[in-house]
Design a protein around this motif. Structure first.
Motif, PDB file in Angstrom:
ATOM      1  N   LYS A  50      20.780 -24.190  38.035  1.00 26.64           N
ATOM      2  CA  LYS A  50      21.909 -24.076  37.119  1.00 26.64           C
ATOM      3  C   LYS A  50      21.464 -23.611  35.737  1.00 26.64           C
ATOM      4  O   LYS A  50      22.097 -22.752  35.107  1.00 26.64           O
ATOM      5  CB  LYS A  50      22.618 -25.423  37.028  1.00 26.64           C
ATOM      6  CG  LYS A  50      23.887 -25.401  36.191  1.00 26.64           C
ATOM      7  CD  LYS A  50      24.570 -26.756  36.197  1.00 26.64           C
ATOM      8  CE  LYS A  50      25.848 -26.726  35.351  1.00 26.64           C
ATOM      9  NZ  LYS A  50      26.536 -28.043  35.344  1.00 26.64           N
ATOM     10  N   GLU A  51      20.356 -24.173  35.239  1.00 26.03           N
ATOM     11  CA  GLU A  51      19.845 -23.775  33.930  1.00 26.03           C
ATOM     12  C   GLU A  51      19.336 -22.338  33.959  1.00 26.03           C
ATOM     13  O   GLU A  51      19.495 -21.584  32.991  1.00 26.03           O
ATOM     14  CB  GLU A  51      18.722 -24.724  33.504  1.00 26.03           C
ATOM     15  CG  GLU A  51      18.051 -24.381  32.198  1.00 26.03           C
ATOM     16  CD  GLU A  51      19.002 -24.430  31.014  1.00 26.03           C
ATOM     17  OE1 GLU A  51      18.687 -23.797  29.981  1.00 26.03           O
ATOM     18  OE2 GLU A  51      20.056 -25.096  31.114  1.00 26.03           O
ATOM     19  N   ALA A  66      19.992 -16.685  32.322  1.00 31.02           N
ATOM     20  CA  ALA A  66      20.088 -15.273  32.695  1.00 31.02           C
ATOM     21  C   ALA A  66      21.376 -14.649  32.169  1.00 31.02           C
ATOM     22  O   ALA A  66      21.387 -13.496  31.720  1.00 31.02           O
ATOM     23  CB  ALA A  66      20.006 -15.135  34.212  1.00 31.02           C
ATOM     24  N   GLN A  67      22.468 -15.402  32.197  1.00 26.58           N
ATOM     25  CA  GLN A  67      23.755 -14.860  31.760  1.00 26.58           C
ATOM     26  C   GLN A  67      23.878 -14.769  30.248  1.00 26.58           C
ATOM     27  O   GLN A  67      24.453 -13.819  29.726  1.00 26.58           O
ATOM     28  CB  GLN A  67      24.897 -15.731  32.307  1.00 26.58           C
ATOM     29  CG  GLN A  67      25.048 -15.685  33.815  1.00 26.58           C
ATOM     30  CD  GLN A  67      26.176 -16.563  34.326  1.00 26.58           C
ATOM     31  OE1 GLN A  67      27.048 -16.101  35.051  1.00 26.58           O
ATOM     32  NE2 GLN A  67      26.176 -17.817  33.929  1.00 26.58           N
ATOM     33  N   LEU A  99      26.821  -2.480  33.561  1.00 25.67           N
ATOM     34  CA  LEU A  99      26.671  -2.416  32.109  1.00 25.67           C
ATOM     35  C   LEU A  99      27.938  -2.872  31.394  1.00 25.67           C
ATOM     36  O   LEU A  99      27.867  -3.461  30.308  1.00 25.67           O
ATOM     37  CB  LEU A  99      26.313  -0.988  31.675  1.00 25.67           C
ATOM     38  CG  LEU A  99      24.814  -0.649  31.600  1.00 25.67           C
ATOM     39  CD1 LEU A  99      24.184  -0.666  32.980  1.00 25.67           C
ATOM     40  CD2 LEU A  99      24.603   0.710  30.949  1.00 25.67           C
ATOM     41  N   GLU A 100      29.080  -2.591  31.974  1.00 24.88           N
ATOM     42  CA  GLU A 100      30.341  -2.981  31.333  1.00 24.88           C
ATOM     43  C   GLU A 100      30.566  -4.477  31.394  1.00 24.88           C
ATOM     44  O   GLU A 100      31.230  -5.050  30.546  1.00 24.88           O
ATOM     45  CB  GLU A 100      31.502  -2.242  32.002  1.00 24.88           C
ATOM     46  CG  GLU A 100      31.513  -0.754  31.715  1.00 24.88           C
ATOM     47  CD  GLU A 100      32.617  -0.046  32.473  1.00 24.88           C
ATOM     48  OE1 GLU A 100      33.199  -0.685  33.392  1.00 24.88           O
ATOM     49  OE2 GLU A 100      32.903   1.121  32.169  1.00 24.88           O
ATOM     50  N   GLY A 101      30.003  -5.124  32.402  1.00 29.15           N
ATOM     51  CA  GLY A 101      30.191  -6.558  32.568  1.00 29.15           C
ATOM     52  C   GLY A 101      30.868  -6.878  33.874  1.00 29.15           C
ATOM     53  O   GLY A 101      32.076  -6.639  34.017  1.00 29.15           O
ATOM     54  N   THR A 123      27.155 -10.337  34.009  1.00 30.92           N
ATOM     55  CA  THR A 123      26.368  -9.469  33.127  1.00 30.92           C
ATOM     56  C   THR A 123      27.094  -9.147  31.827  1.00 30.92           C
ATOM     57  O   THR A 123      26.694  -8.241  31.094  1.00 30.92           O
ATOM     58  CB  THR A 123      26.043  -8.149  33.853  1.00 30.92           C
ATOM     59  OG1 THR A 123      27.269  -7.445  34.135  1.00 30.92           O
ATOM     60  CG2 THR A 123      25.291  -8.403  35.143  1.00 30.92           C
ATOM     61  N   GLU A 124      28.138  -9.896  31.516  1.00 33.74           N
ATOM     62  CA  GLU A 124      28.945  -9.593  30.334  1.00 33.74           C
ATOM     63  C   GLU A 124      28.143  -9.737  29.039  1.00 33.74           C
ATOM     64  O   GLU A 124      28.328  -8.974  28.100  1.00 33.74           O
ATOM     65  CB  GLU A 124      30.176 -10.509  30.306  1.00 33.74           C
ATOM     66  CG  GLU A 124      31.159 -10.173  29.191  1.00 33.74           C
ATOM     67  CD  GLU A 124      32.413 -11.023  29.270  1.00 33.74           C
ATOM     68  OE1 GLU A 124      33.250 -10.923  28.352  1.00 33.74           O
ATOM     69  OE2 GLU A 124      32.549 -11.781  30.261  1.00 33.74           O
ATOM     70  N   HIS A 125      27.250 -10.707  28.984  1.00 30.45           N
ATOM     71  CA  HIS A 125      26.481 -10.952  27.765  1.00 30.45           C
ATOM     72  C   HIS A 125      24.994 -10.596  27.927  1.00 30.45           C
ATOM     73  O   HIS A 125      24.167 -11.012  27.122  1.00 30.45           O
ATOM     74  CB  HIS A 125      26.591 -12.423  27.351  1.00 30.45           C
ATOM     75  CG  HIS A 125      27.991 -12.858  27.073  1.00 30.45           C
ATOM     76  ND1 HIS A 125      28.703 -12.420  25.969  1.00 30.45           N
ATOM     77  CD2 HIS A 125      28.833 -13.667  27.767  1.00 30.45           C
ATOM     78  CE1 HIS A 125      29.906 -12.949  25.981  1.00 30.45           C
ATOM     79  NE2 HIS A 125      30.023 -13.715  27.062  1.00 30.45           N
TER      80      HIS A 125
END
Length: 310
Positions: free
Chosen positions: A51-52, A57-58, A99-101, A113-115
């Motif tokens: 979970k961590e 990663a996010q 890339l867009e999220g 992958t938003e951030h």
């Protein structure tokens, strides 16, 4: 101090294989490390770790995309206009959602992958960043153009790292019995030749140093076994001559000191034979600035520069 430790923690040994119950003799320092690893593993919760890791990663993830120019394949279309290759354009469109999220599924769970920070790089020799899809360019808004490496940069690469390329060549030739040295002028000449080659040919960065060093050391690399064999033969002949001279000197002495002279001559011969042993550097080779310029000047002089003509 040696004691006995029972390997019962989770039924695992130090390599992660199951060993069951049993006792093994080991030092206290080894036992302390084994027990500490077992206790850490016992208190770790694998679900919390996963979970961590997903959260890190996010929120703190960085993805580096190298050689992105390889998917920017441009060719001349009708009327001389450039048109992107269909396959390369498809790869760019596949990268867009990431890339867009978007949410990417992994074996540990979904990752957004938003951030995530995406960094892309490429040489762009046969194309330019403007040849990419407009949507992809928009997702990579910050553009930085890096300057080419200079002779001073190449000199630092050749001297500052502990295991630099010159040191690697010295160790490599030392296995053949060659004592290799570079003068400071030779190192600067290699750096200058790499800079000029990158300007006249494709700019491949620090990898150009491998090409220059291989060309400069080509002769000694191929001739090293023959030179070392000749040096060994010369040393062996001189050692035999010294042994014969010592023997003649011992024979000419009195009978009372003859045994001592014979012993001294044998000792001299033994020391001479041991001097030509395995790891000794028998051939000294020094690379000078003039040698580097002589090796590189013909190559840089006869470069085909027709591709630069309009």
């Amino acid at each position: 101090m040696i004691g006995q430790v029972s390997r019962q923690a989770g039924g695992m040994d130090g390599t992660g294989r199951s060993r069951g119950r049993g006792k093994t003799k080991m030092t206290v320092s080894e036992a302390r490390k084994l027990l500490a690893d077992a206790e850490v593993e016992r208190f770790l919760n694998s679900d919390r770790v996963v979970k961590e890791a997903l959260r890190a990663a996010q929120e703190d993830g960085i993805v580096f995309i190298d050689e992105i120019d390889k998917i920017v394949d441009t060719s001349k279309g009708t009327g001389g206009a450039t048109s992107s290759n269909v396959s390369s354009e498809g790869v760019q469109r596949d990268l867009l959602p990431i890339l867009e999220g978007s949410v990417v599924g992994t074996k540990y769970g979904n990752v957004s992958t938003e951030h995530v920070l995406f960094i892309a790089s490429g040489a762009f020799h046969s194309s330019k960043p403007g040849d990419m899809l407009a949507e992809l360019q928009g997702r990579l808004p910050v553009k930085v153009e890096l300057a080419g490496l200079t002779a001073d940069d190449f000199y630092r690469i050749l001297t500052e790292p502990q295991h630099n390329m010159i040191r690697q060549q010295q160790v490599l030739l030392a296995t053949e019995g060659v004592d290799l040295h570079f003068t400071d002028g030779a190192v600067r000449a290699v750096a200058k030749a790499a800079e000029e080659a990158n300007k006249l040919l494709d700019n491949i960065g620090a990898r150009r140093l491998h090409t220059v060093l291989e060309r400069v050391l080509a002769d000694i690399s191929f001739e090293a076994p023959e030179k070392v064999a000749a040096a060994k033969k010369t040393r062996s002949s001189s050692s035999e001559a010294e042994a014969d001279a010592g023997k003649q000197q011992g024979d000419s002495s009195s009978s009372s000191s003859g045994s001592g002279g014979s012993a001294r001559s044998k000792e001299s011969a033994a020391s001479g034979s041991s001097g030509s042993g395995g790891g000794e550097l028998l051939v000294k080779f020094e690379v000078t600035e003039e040698m580097v310029e002589a090796c590189m000047k013909p190559m840089l002089k006869h470069i085909d520069i027709s591709k630069y003509m309009l």
